[in-house]
Design an enzyme around this catalytic site. Structure first.
Site, PDB file in Angstrom:
ATOM      1  CG  MET A  43     151.695  14.870 -50.192  1.00 15.76           C
ATOM      2  SD  MET A  43     152.813  13.731 -50.792  1.00 15.76           S
ATOM      3  CE  MET A  43     154.231  13.899 -49.770  1.00 15.76           C
ATOM      4  CG  LEU A  46     147.867  19.228 -42.159  1.00 19.19           C
ATOM      5  CD1 LEU A  46     146.237  19.981 -42.260  1.00 19.19           C
ATOM      6  CD2 LEU A  46     148.456  19.367 -43.638  1.00 19.19           C
ATOM      7  CG  HIS A  50     151.463  21.353 -43.843  1.00 17.63           C
ATOM      8  ND1 HIS A  50     151.912  20.370 -43.170  1.00 17.63           N
ATOM      9  CD2 HIS A  50     151.636  20.842 -45.041  1.00 17.63           C
ATOM     10  CE1 HIS A  50     152.500  19.373 -43.615  1.00 17.63           C
ATOM     11  NE2 HIS A  50     152.344  19.800 -44.988  1.00 17.63           N
ATOM     12  CD  GLN A  74     154.469  14.201 -54.264  1.00 18.18           C
ATOM     13  OE1 GLN A  74     153.239  14.346 -54.709  1.00 18.18           O
ATOM     14  NE2 GLN A  74     154.962  14.842 -53.397  1.00 18.18           N
TER      15      GLN A  74
END
Ligand code: AMP
Length: 297
Positions: A43, A46, A50, A74
């Site tokens: 998402m 970063l 990630h 979500q």
């Protein structure tokens, strides 16, 4: 001809693709050239966590795609969705120095031209821990991950153990839908203090961030007490220790079997035992987990 969308064409040669058909044709070309595709869904905002997934994808596959999409389905808390950091430019810059070869950054209308009404059923897996406190969260995760898998068709997809329950659910979804993708679990990357790296850490004040290190410290303390102390004693110790810190409030703490997420009651059970916690630090909700004991054969 691929219609490339680049943020700063002068100094950002990284491919940032917004459009599904452009991405699909790029991937088709790579597959025709015999390359394996690695995929890291994110998402954005970063950080080193990630990037460790992207590095692993680079080691295991030939062509690495990273998606950056803040998936609205979500989020069960609208203010969490609104406050979620969006830093596409900085993310693209970070990925420049990584094995990532293409960023897929679709907008909401691209991913959801129509509302996604699919209802997944993960049984108990989605009713405990995160699922219990974030109703609908894993349905949204399954919606977006299944769509992304459908678009990217990766050979391997890389997920962090930081979101341990998500990893279990994604594996279950792949099985349910018989998708031809291998799910690779990657270890949790932490700040120097031990705090698990998270995009949400950026919302903590310096003082909160310092205090949030107690979460991991307490999980390590729990691990040190296995098997000498009972499951119940350790559960109480963790919750009491974390809640004694004025900056922290535990939402749940569970010790679960790592395959079906049922509660562990005894250290003798022949399963891997994972301690999972969610803690509020001010308004920021942090999650972490640690393997307390491996399965004894
Ligand atoms: P997110 O952008 O939060 O949805 O995370 C995208 C992926 O990165 C998920 O598979 C996460 O589990 C993983 N991830 C996030 N933080 C970490 C971390 N600290 N260590 C390892 N993986 C992480």
């Amino acid at each position: 001809m691929i219609n490339l969308f680049t943020l700063h064409p002068d100094f950002l040669p990284m491919l940032v693709i917004k459009n599904i058909s452009d991405l699909k044709s790029l991937i088709r070309t790579q597959k025709e050239a015999g390359k394996t595709i690695g995929f890291v869904p994110t998402m954005g905002a970063l950080h080193a966590g990630h990037l460790s997934l992207v590095e692993e994808a680079g080691r295991q596959t030939d062509f690495v795609v990273v998606s950056i999409f803040v998936n609205p389905t979500q989020f069960n808390d609208p203010s969490d969705l609104e406050k979620y950091p969006r830093t596409l430019e900085a993310d693209a810059k970070l990925l420049e120095a990584s094995p990532c070869q293409a960023i897929f950054a679709p907008d909401i209308a691209t991913m959801y031209p129509k509302p996604d009404t699919r209802q997944f059923n993960f049984g108990e897996l989605e009713r405990v821990m995160e699922g219990r406190f974030r109703p609908g969260h894993f349905n949204g995760v399954a919606q977006v991950v299944s769509k992304l898998f459908d678009i990217v068709e990766p050979h391997k997809a890389f997920f962090g153990q930081k979101d341990f329950q998500q990893l279990v659910i994604v594996k279950a979804m792949v099985k349910q839908l018989t998708l031809p993708v291998e799910i690779i679990a990657c270890p949790i990357i932490r700040e120097e203090s031990g705090l698990a790296r998270s995009s949400r850490n950026e919302r903590l004040t310096a003082e909160q961030r310092e205090n949030a290190a107690l979460i991991y410290k307490t999980l390590c303390e729990a691990r040190n007490q296995v098997p000498g102390q009972s499951v119940k004693t350790i559960k109480n110790m963790v919750v009491e220790t974390i809640n004694a810190n004025p900056f922290l409030e535990t939402e749940y703490f569970e010790i679960v079997n790592d395959t079906d997420l049922t509660s562990v009651n005894d250290w003798d059970e022949p399963v891997n035992k994972v301690a999972c916690v969610a803690v509020f630090c001010g308004e920021v909700r942090l999650i972490d987990n640690l393997v307390l004991a491996e399965k004894i054969n």
